[in-house]
Design a protein around this motif. Structure first.
Motif, PDB file in Angstrom:
ATOM      1  N   UNK A   1      -3.757  35.549 -31.071  1.00 38.58           N
ATOM      2  CA  UNK A   1      -5.034  35.457 -30.811  1.00 38.58           C
ATOM      3  C   UNK A   1      -5.623  34.360 -30.436  1.00 38.58           C
ATOM      4  N   UNK A   2      -5.099  33.304 -29.761  1.00 40.13           N
ATOM      5  CA  UNK A   2      -5.652  32.237 -29.287  1.00 40.13           C
ATOM      6  C   UNK A   2      -6.068  32.452 -27.998  1.00 40.13           C
ATOM      7  N   UNK A   3      -7.241  31.751 -27.605  1.00 42.42           N
ATOM      8  CA  UNK A   3      -8.168  32.032 -26.230  1.00 42.42           C
ATOM      9  C   UNK A   3      -7.127  31.959 -25.119  1.00 42.42           C
ATOM     10  N   UNK A   4      -6.104  31.063 -24.824  1.00 38.45           N
ATOM     11  CA  UNK A   4      -5.157  31.013 -23.827  1.00 38.45           C
ATOM     12  C   UNK A   4      -4.141  32.173 -23.741  1.00 38.45           C
TER      13      UNK A   4
ATOM     14  N   UNK B   1      -0.556  33.966 -35.284  1.00 39.97           N
ATOM     15  CA  UNK B   1       0.751  33.825 -35.083  1.00 39.97           C
ATOM     16  C   UNK B   1       1.509  34.232 -36.198  1.00 39.97           C
ATOM     17  N   UNK B   2       1.554  34.098 -37.201  1.00 47.44           N
ATOM     18  CA  UNK B   2       2.332  34.538 -38.291  1.00 47.44           C
ATOM     19  C   UNK B   2       2.433  36.006 -38.328  1.00 47.44           C
TER      20      UNK B   2
ATOM     21  N   UNK C   1       5.963  42.030 -26.172  1.00 40.03           N
ATOM     22  CA  UNK C   1       5.336  41.018 -26.780  1.00 40.03           C
ATOM     23  C   UNK C   1       5.097  39.710 -25.962  1.00 40.03           C
ATOM     24  N   UNK C   2       4.184  39.059 -25.797  1.00 39.14           N
ATOM     25  CA  UNK C   2       4.165  38.015 -25.199  1.00 39.14           C
ATOM     26  C   UNK C   2       4.678  36.838 -26.057  1.00 39.14           C
TER      27      UNK C   2
END
Length: 533
Positions: A385-388, A415-416, A430-431
């Motif tokens: 869920x980070x912007x990048x 991330x977790x 998944x990325x």
């Protein structure tokens, strides 16, 4: 008049005195302030044997130390070990007399024996236990086919440790610099087993720093007065914080609240102009990971079509804004030296994936649909869920829609949660990311090597596994590099993953901090030689 002169001079002296005092105390206070290091995302654990990502390894490397460490130039030097010798398949280490735990007790060879046994005990569930498999009988012990006394790690006495290997291992010295080989004092561990490395009182440190404050999102470190090399540690305190909003990070940097942090491409030019930006490649691969148990993604043509539909150069230009990242059409990063010291130059990957021919990608996709007996598909795309990451997964979604006609649904999580969903196979695509842990191609191959019989029917892994096993046992040579390339090509040709790019780490560093060493392979920031000026 004379009284006025005297009074005047008294006032001047008082003013100067106050000024000097303020300067002194401000300077002292400033020197006592911690270096604030933004990790970006939180670590999963500070148990040195259970780390799963390099965020944990960053903190662990500050509070623990193994037998060896790396100097400024990346050469192997003694850590807890004062010296070591190599003889055929054995290494012998002499423990420093002044190597102590943070409670003042001496570090002994038995602390390493206990630690290595713990890592290789399957009940521990150490994510990277296979790093120790080159040790004699280590894999057999892990699989219950040898007893603990047959393991090739032996304390000759309190000050001398012997490690025996199954075969020569060119890269094992690097393993001995990582948290996975940090010692643990058996008596302390057994007294704190249930909360080990969780609560502040359940830590025992042997690295340059010790944790003095532990809270959600903030970890304060201070110099470990019992560290054998404490007199040469110049940074008194480090505070690790967590902020994943990189717009906010830029503001915190501007306000002087962060000294070191990875930064995104919002203000890179400003940092470059100010000479506060450090950019370095660490071989971190971002890629699409397919769930090979998905009934559709078992189809190789579908996986190939998805990989070919993503123009990696466009991704670097439009999404990464030419931040220095490198388009990936292979698995192994430039940082892996190989026998030639220039593996990637010896085996260029320019033509491994044809991501410029969208017509061929569509043809493969249509053939896959026909083979699967469906007219259209919808698959899930999972990302952090980070912007990048959100921008990247949205770009990939659009590439697949426009070039293939493939419908996808994006899910973004922490991330977790992404790691948990990936491990429990609650995803289609998944990325994902994978960082090398040491300077050898096997650090990448480990990620896709079979550790059990799971997924054996969805992808024919036998050829790959046998080849990787052979590579493990070979000394560095041109022939070994050739086989490394063969294994790499299997992953690409069978489209087991879709590599997207090798990430650059753009890091802001307060210009007053000097002497920081960043490790090219792991990306770990080493404060051993750092100082403030």
């Amino acid at each position: 008049m004379k009284k006025f002169k005297i009074l005047f001079f008294v006032i001047i002296i008082l003013i100067l005195g106050i000024g000097i005092k303020n300067v002194f105390f401000k300077s002292k206070e400033k020197n006592d302030d911690p270096v604030v290091f933004n990790l970006g995302i939180n670590y999963n654990t500070l148990d040195p044997h259970l780390f799963t990502e390099m965020i944990s390894a960053q903190v662990d490397s500050s509070i623990y130390e193994g037998l060896l460490r790396l100097d400024k130039k990346g050469n192997y030097i003694g850590g807890v070990a004062e010296s070591f010798t190599e003889n055929n398949n054995k290494m012998t280490f002499k423990i420093r007399k002044n190597a102590k735990w943070s409670d003042g007790s001496k570090i002994t060879a038995n602390d390493f024996v206990f630690a290595f046994r713990r890592v290789l005990n399957p009940k521990t569930a150490a994510r990277f236990s296979e790093m120790l498999f080159p040790i004699k009988n280590a894999e057999k012990y892990y699989n219950g086919k040898a007893n603990v006394n047959e393991l090739g790690v032996k304390a000759i006495d309190d000050n001398n440790l012997e490690i025996e290997f199954e075969h020569p291992v060119a890269y094992f010295k690097y393993i001995l610099t990582l948290p996975i080989t940090a010692p643990i004092k058996e008596e302390f561990y057994k007294a704190h087993e249930k909360t080990f490395a969780v609560n502040l009182d359940s830590f025992l440190f042997n690295g340059p720093y010790k944790i003095t404050k532990l809270s959600d999102g903030e970890t304060l470190l201070e110099k470990n007065e019992n560290y054998w090399n404490v007199k040469n540690i110049k940074i008194p305190k480090i505070k690790y914080i967590v902020s994943s909003d990189f717009h906010a990070v830029d503001n915190l940097i501007e306000n002087g609240e962060i000294d070191i942090s990875r930064v995104e491409n919002y203000n890179l030019e400003k940092y470059r102009k100010d000479k506060t930006l450090n950019s370095f490649l660490i071989g971190k691969l971002w890629y699409l990971d397919y769930n090979l148990n998905n009934k559709f993604l078992k189809n190789q043509k579908l996986r190939q079509a998805i990989s070919m539909a993503i123009d990696r150069d466009v991704n670097i230009k439009k999404i990464k804004n030419n931040d220095g990242s490198i388009a990936a059409r292979s698995v192994i990063g430039n940082q892996i030296s190989g026998y030639s010291k220039k593996y990637r130059e010896e085996y260029p990957d320019n033509n491994y994936i044809n991501d410029k021919d969208s017509k061929l990608a569509k043809k493969l996709y249509d053939e896959a649909l026909k083979e699967l007996g469906v007219k259209e598909l919808e698959l899930g795309l999972l990302a952090g869920n980070s912007d990048p990451e959100i921008l990247e997964i949205q770009h990939i979604q659009e590439e697949l829609r426009v070039k293939l006609g493939l419908k996808t649904k994006i899910t973004v999580v922490s991330l977790k949660e992404r790691l948990n969903m990936t491990r429990s196979e609650k995803y289609d695509i998944v990325l994902n990311t994978w960082s090398p842990k040491y300077d050898d191609a096997t650090t990448y191959f480990d990620r896709w090597k079979t550790k059990d019989n799971k997924n054996a029917s969805s992808w024919q892994k036998q050829k790959y596994d046998l080849l990787v096993d052979e590579i493990y046992k070979m000394p560095k040579s041109a022939e070994r590099d050739k086989k490394i390339n063969e294994a790499e090509k299997i992953l690409i040709d069978d489209a087991v993953i879709a590599p997207i790019y090798f990430a650059i780490e753009n890091t802001y560093t307060n210009p007053k901090i000097h002497g920081i060493v960043r490790r090219e392979i792991t990306g770990i920031t080493d404060f051993t030689y750092a100082y403030i000026k």
